[in-house]
Scaffold this motif. Structure first.
Motif, PDB file in Angstrom:
ATOM      1  N   LYS A  43       0.833  -1.208   0.000  1.00  0.00           N
ATOM      2  CA  LYS A  43       0.000   0.000   0.000  1.00  0.00           C
ATOM      3  C   LYS A  43       0.865   1.255   0.000  1.00  0.00           C
ATOM      4  N   MET A  44       2.004   1.221   0.716  1.00  0.00           N
ATOM      5  CA  MET A  44       2.887   2.376   0.743  1.00  0.00           C
ATOM      6  C   MET A  44       3.378   2.728  -0.666  1.00  0.00           C
ATOM      7  N   VAL A  45       3.766   1.701  -1.421  1.00  0.00           N
ATOM      8  CA  VAL A  45       4.285   1.945  -2.769  1.00  0.00           C
ATOM      9  C   VAL A  45       3.159   2.354  -3.709  1.00  0.00           C
ATOM     10  N   ARG A  46       2.000   1.724  -3.579  1.00  0.00           N
ATOM     11  CA  ARG A  46       0.858   2.077  -4.431  1.00  0.00           C
ATOM     12  C   ARG A  46       0.403   3.506  -4.171  1.00  0.00           C
ATOM     13  N   THR A  47       0.452   3.919  -2.927  1.00  0.00           N
ATOM     14  CA  THR A  47       0.075   5.295  -2.593  1.00  0.00           C
ATOM     15  C   THR A  47       1.043   6.279  -3.236  1.00  0.00           C
ATOM     16  N   LEU A  48       2.337   5.980  -3.140  1.00  0.00           N
ATOM     17  CA  LEU A  48       3.339   6.855  -3.754  1.00  0.00           C
ATOM     18  C   LEU A  48       3.150   6.922  -5.264  1.00  0.00           C
ATOM     19  N   SER A  49       2.894   5.772  -5.885  1.00  0.00           N
ATOM     20  CA  SER A  49       2.722   5.758  -7.346  1.00  0.00           C
ATOM     21  C   SER A  49       1.493   6.553  -7.772  1.00  0.00           C
TER      22      SER A  49
END
Length: 306
Positions: free
Chosen positions: A44-50
């Motif tokens: 979720k952290m990476v998806r949020t950043l993307s």
């Protein structure tokens, strides 16, 4: 950058420091290895950043049967046009999420070595540049080792940071559950970008303007060399590790709205920048030592520049 930080911290409760370190790595032009048990928000952290930055993002689920061509691409024969054509893999993206990177064999892991270091890939003898910026975030589970492959030192050294995600505190866990009740979808993330690729590249240029005093250079050099002198480590930090600490310190200062590096910046990034580059001696492991402990002890033994 401030808006990016605010939106990330709203979506990821209790992960403020990891969020700031993730964005610092993005600013510094490095890559991140994200380690933590399942279900605490790594993906979720990476998806949020993307979702918050412009550009193209891709996700690859690493599996034991994956081949290097599944990542970088391959050449196929187009019978309709009677010619060979290059099919580019998911590595051709601005942000690549390498999910559970340690579940694929070393041969496939090595496909990322050239991409992460030289920002290019070679397919059938032809070299192709990767888009700019190019940012890899890899995740791995530190508990379940069955069916996994240990990342080789050369691969680990390509990561600027190794971030460890822990279970949230009681109050933060309450906030996560409240967010889930409000949204009825714990996977929902912001989709409107608040930072374009041009903004990001502009901030990276500002990184060159951050002042690093000679005393800070000496401080980082002493830290790196001290790790090679202790008997508790089989492998100390390399010169590339020193460069990583330097670049990360500049990015951390920039996130703090400063155009100069302080010793506190170095202390803040030392752990994530060095923990995956150090190899403990067997005796140190038997005594329950960790890389983080040795880094802290080394920092404590070095005089802080004034």
């Amino acid at each position: 950058m401030e808006q990016l930080l605010v939106h990330m911290e709203q979506e990821l409760v209790g992960q403020r420091q990891n969020v700031r370190l993730l964005i610092a790595a993005l600013l510094a032009g490095g890559h991140v290895l994200l380690e933590g048990v399942p279900g605490i928000g790594k993906t979720k952290m990476v998806r949020t950043l993307s979702g918050l930055i412009g550009g193209e993002s891709k996700r690859v689920q690493f599996t034991p049967d994956m081949m290097p061509s599944d990542i970088i691409g391959h050449v196929v024969f187009n019978m309709h046009h009677n010619r060979f054509e290059t099919v580019k893999g998911p590595v051709f993206a601005n942000l690549l999420l390498a999910d559970e990177i340690n579940r694929t064999p070393p041969k496939t892991q090595s496909a990322l070595l050239e991409a992460m270091e030289e920002r290019q890939v070679t397919i059938q003898g032809v070299t192709y540049p990767l888009p700019e910026p190019f940012f890899v975030v890899a995740t791995q589970n530190p508990v379940e080792y069955e069916g996994t492959y240990v990342l080789p030192e050369a691969q680990l050294d390509r990561f600027l940071f190794k971030l460890t995600m822990q279970y949230p505190s009681l109050e933060h866990e309450r906030q996560i559950l409240r967010q889930h009740v409000r949204s009825q979808d714990s996977q929902s993330v912001a989709t409107e970008p608040v930072c374009s690729l041009d903004d990001l590249l502009s901030e990276r240029k500002r990184l060159d303007e951050v002042v690093v005093d000679d005393t800070i250079i000496d401080y980082i050099t002493t830290l790196i060399r001290k790790t090679r002198e202790t008997q508790r480590l089989v492998l100390g930090a390399s010169s590339r590790a020193g460069i990583a600490v330097l670049q990360a310190s500049k990015a951390w200062a920039l996130l703090d709205n400063r155009m100069y590096v302080t010793p506190d910046d170095v202390k803040m990034v030392a752990r994530p920048a060095l923990r995956h580059r150090l190899v403990l001696a067997p005796q140190a492991e038997m005594e329950g030592g960790t890389s983080d402990h040795i880094i802290d002890e080394t920092l404590a033994a070095i005089p802080v520049p004034r």
